[in-house]
Design a protein around this motif. Sequence first.
Motif, short mmCIF file in Angstrom:
data_model
loop_
_atom_site.label_atom_id
_atom_site.label_comp_id
_atom_site.label_asym_id
_atom_site.label_seq_id
_atom_site.Cartn_x
_atom_site.Cartn_y
_atom_site.Cartn_z
N ARG A 246 0.65 -1.55 0.50
CA ARG A 246 -0.36 -0.04 0.03
C ARG A 246 1.04 1.24 0.04
N GLN A 247 0.91 2.36 -1.28
CA GLN A 247 1.52 3.27 -1.34
C GLN A 247 1.03 4.70 -1.10
N THR A 248 0.89 6.16 -0.01
CA THR A 248 0.43 6.97 -0.48
C THR A 248 0.60 7.25 -2.03
N GLY A 249 -0.50 8.19 -2.29
CA GLY A 249 -0.63 9.02 -3.59
C GLY A 249 -1.31 9.63 -4.87
N PHE A 250 -1.87 9.88 -5.29
CA PHE A 250 -2.79 9.89 -6.23
C PHE A 250 -3.16 9.11 -7.18
N LEU A 251 -4.81 7.98 -7.16
CA LEU A 251 -4.62 7.53 -7.32
C LEU A 251 -5.23 7.69 -9.08
N PRO A 252 -5.52 6.66 -9.86
CA PRO A 252 -5.76 7.83 -11.24
C PRO A 252 -7.34 8.31 -11.95
N PRO B 48 -8.87 11.21 -7.30
CA PRO B 48 -9.32 10.51 -5.73
C PRO B 48 -7.36 10.58 -5.19
N PHE B 49 -7.33 10.64 -3.76
CA PHE B 49 -5.69 10.54 -3.40
C PHE B 49 -6.05 9.33 -1.74
N PHE B 50 -4.74 8.56 -2.44
CA PHE B 50 -5.13 7.47 -1.36
C PHE B 50 -3.45 7.73 -0.06
N TRP B 51 -4.49 7.32 0.97
CA TRP B 51 -3.23 7.50 2.07
C TRP B 51 -3.28 6.35 2.91
N ALA B 52 -2.00 5.79 2.90
CA ALA B 52 -1.54 4.51 3.55
C ALA B 52 -1.39 5.27 5.25
N ILE B 53 -1.62 5.79 6.47
CA ILE B 53 -1.72 6.08 7.07
C ILE B 53 -0.99 5.19 7.85
N SER B 54 -1.32 3.74 8.22
CA SER B 54 -0.16 3.00 9.18
C SER B 54 -0.81 0.95 8.53
N ASP B 55 -0.29 0.83 9.21
CA ASP B 55 -0.14 -0.57 8.28
C ASP B 55 -1.28 -1.04 8.97
N SER B 56 -1.94 -0.56 9.70
CA SER B 56 -3.13 -0.72 10.17
C SER B 56 -4.71 0.63 10.19
N ASP C 139 -5.64 3.40 6.80
CA ASP C 139 -5.74 4.05 5.35
C ASP C 139 -6.64 4.32 5.04
N ALA C 140 -6.68 5.83 4.34
CA ALA C 140 -8.07 6.85 3.61
C ALA C 140 -7.89 6.76 2.53
N THR C 141 -9.21 7.50 1.85
CA THR C 141 -8.93 7.76 0.79
C THR C 141 -10.27 8.81 0.28
N ALA C 142 -9.87 9.87 -0.19
CA ALA C 142 -10.48 11.13 0.30
C ALA C 142 -10.29 11.24 -2.05
N THR C 143 -11.64 12.18 -2.00
CA THR C 143 -11.59 12.60 -3.70
C THR C 143 -12.36 13.33 -3.67
N LEU C 144 -11.86 14.23 -4.68
CA LEU C 144 -12.53 15.74 -5.36
C LEU C 144 -12.96 15.11 -6.36
N ALA C 145 -14.35 16.10 -6.76
CA ALA C 145 -15.85 15.81 -7.64
C ALA C 145 -16.31 16.81 -8.03
N ALA C 146 -15.60 17.18 -9.53
CA ALA C 146 -16.55 18.61 -10.15
C ALA C 146 -17.36 18.42 -10.96
N TYR C 147 -19.00 18.74 -11.09
CA TYR C 147 -20.15 18.56 -11.78
C TYR C 147 -19.64 19.38 -12.53
N GLU C 148 -19.97 19.42 -13.72
CA GLU C 148 -20.18 20.72 -15.26
C GLU C 148 -22.06 21.33 -14.42
N ARG C 149 -23.29 20.03 -14.52
CA ARG C 149 -24.14 21.51 -13.83
C ARG C 149 -24.84 20.93 -13.16
N ARG C 150 -24.16 20.57 -12.08
CA ARG C 150 -24.03 20.05 -10.31
C ARG C 150 -23.40 21.45 -9.57
N GLY C 151 -22.28 21.28 -9.31
CA GLY C 151 -21.86 21.86 -9.05
C GLY C 151 -19.97 21.16 -8.13
#
Length: 741
Positions: free
Chosen positions: A203-209, A225-233, A235-247
């Motif tokens: 598991r590696q910290t970094g941006f996902l495709p 999406p961005f994946f964060w391997a916090i420790s062996d026990s 992890d977290a994934t944060a995703t930023l999103a943008a929609y042309e007609r929504r926000g």
Amino acid sequence: MTRARASILCLLLASVAAVASPQLARAQSQQSVPTAGGEVSIVADRFEQIGPDNLLVATGNVEVTRGTGRLLADRVEINRTTGDAVATGRAIFYDGDDRLTGERIEYNIKTGTGVVYQGELHAAPYYRLTGERLERLGESVYRVRQGVFTTCEDEPPTWSFHLGEATADLEDFVYGWNASFWAKSVPIIPYFPAFAAAIRRERQTGFLPPQLGTSTKKGFFAEIPFFWAISDSQDATATLAAYERRGFGGAAEYRYIISNDQKGRLNGYFVDEVFKEGELRGFGSVKHDWQIAPGLSLRGDLNAVSDDTVLRDYESALAQRSAQRAESNLFLTKTWTNWSFVSRLYWYQDLTTPRPVELQRVPELTLSGVRQELPGLPGFLYQTDTSLVNFLRYAGSEGARFDLHPLVSRPVPLAGYATLTPFVGGRVTAYSTTVTDVHSPVAGGAAIEDTNGEPRVRELLEFGSDAESRASRVYELGGWAGLDRLLHSIEPRVHYIRIIGHNFYSLPLWTNQTDRIPEANWFEYSLTNRIRGRTIGGDSAEADRFDLFKLVLASAYDIENTQLGNVAGDLTIQPSQMLRLHGDLSYNVTGDGLQAYTTDVTVNIPRIVGSVGTRYNRMPPVIIPYFVQIPGTFNPGNGLASNQATNFLQGEVKVDLLRNLVGRVKTNWDIRTTSVVETRFGADFKFDCWALSLDYVRRNPDRPGKNPDNEFRFSLNLLGLGNVVSTRVGAGATDSEPRFK
């Protein structure tokens, strides 16, 4: 002897002498050479000292070893003073588990740095990086000039990223500038300014495709999406999103393992519809499992949504888009050998109506005892179910309910041919309020109970008997069709129950099985015909046992209402692991005909896996009492008209069309309205270092007069990089397991 024969004889003798006298053949020698970077071990055919002490030249199958690094070449020059080594001719450098090859390798034993010219780097398990110049900056870290990154082994590679300059950390990630994406020798994307990819040995910290797409409702959208391997026990994934007609919006997931007995996960999604109505919407869930001690556990599964339609607008899977509730449960469970106690908090959001009709249970306490010996009475058994529930509701009746349901039975063997089990029990259910009337809201919707707050107690007495028998015979097959033997059994069963009591009416309707128990005089009977097979077991594997054929026929007679029950049937045929057939039905013999049926066929043969089934139900929406053991035998009266019946066809198939091509189809078809609720078509192209998935989802409009929310998606999976390009037209920011019902 002729001259020719003499020559041949001399050659043979010389060959034998060379084999028989190894001291005459050239042998490799080994030296331990002190350098500025420490002592190295060198094995070579020849050694040559140039100058007084500094330069050592080794030639012929040279191998230089220091620590985990090995340098192999035809010729290696080592400067003892500076620690510089220059390798030429089939030069290979092993950097731990990684391998570098090049026309020329310069390596400094003291600093661990060096340069590989026209080099190629192989990093476990499948990464490959080539370049005009690969400069080793440190352990497993390289700077690359005019590089090519891929995981394909063919030449030219099926796919690759060309990089003007790049830095590769073989334990972490590779990134570079002036990049382009190539398929074979064709530049598909001729330029993009930067490129980065995690080299995922672990598991590696970094941006996902990123995921890109377009939708008629959302317009163009992008999710990063961005994946964060916090420790062996953790992890977290944060995703930023943008929609042309929504926000703008995003998603987040956090997973953790505290110990072997405690783990959990948090999920969330939100969108700020600044381009629509400025509404902030979203949904989320929290799951936690904790085995506190043997027999004591805490389980949490909490789900919430911002509004009734957010799942329909932003989820992709049919099960989530059509969810009717967002349920939350918190359980504290304690179990013993024969008893269990469950404390539960149950809260849900009803997604089918804007009215606040939810009936929450805060708390629900249940104590259950399985059937066990009755102390002081040998041969007698007893079981108990007890519950205490506090119901909360904004619109409608609410209050508390206590329910106690003990039961005593005595199994009596009948000469080994059958077992008769008479039973007797009581049931006391106390309510904190009494229903006085029912009214329909002015705005429409389900009826609402009116209560007066006066306690009411229902007292029931139930008694009856169960009778069952079993006749069987074993047939030896001796390995025919892979089976050792067959067991054929016929199992008749009879169930009779009588329920009497008072205060059957004016009770709140909170949960169907407890609150709606009628006075009953019920006789039910069934016959099970079963054929079981046992495979041939080996020394390393036990024999498998499974049902080849099972047919259950059942019916009932409602003595209380002098009415015949429905005829119910359940058939399962599984001649092998490759084919399974199942069907069940309920038929009204009093003139109303077929009430309900389901059919399922499952096929699992080489290259084809599929299933198809039908669902038909025209039974009226009534409550089936708890004492009915086979629900299909219950006769609620005349069923719905055929044009009001639920009638669905569901099917799914996956076919290996070619060695590298898999086709997929999944459909849900409403036969009554002759409309397709949802159909998914898909194709997967799979190769050694890449795969392409195509999906098209065709849906019915959510509401009359609305456009269908169809979607097209594709994803390009490059080995070692995941989904590099993914288009999900109409999909949401997260695709995960169903969390709503």
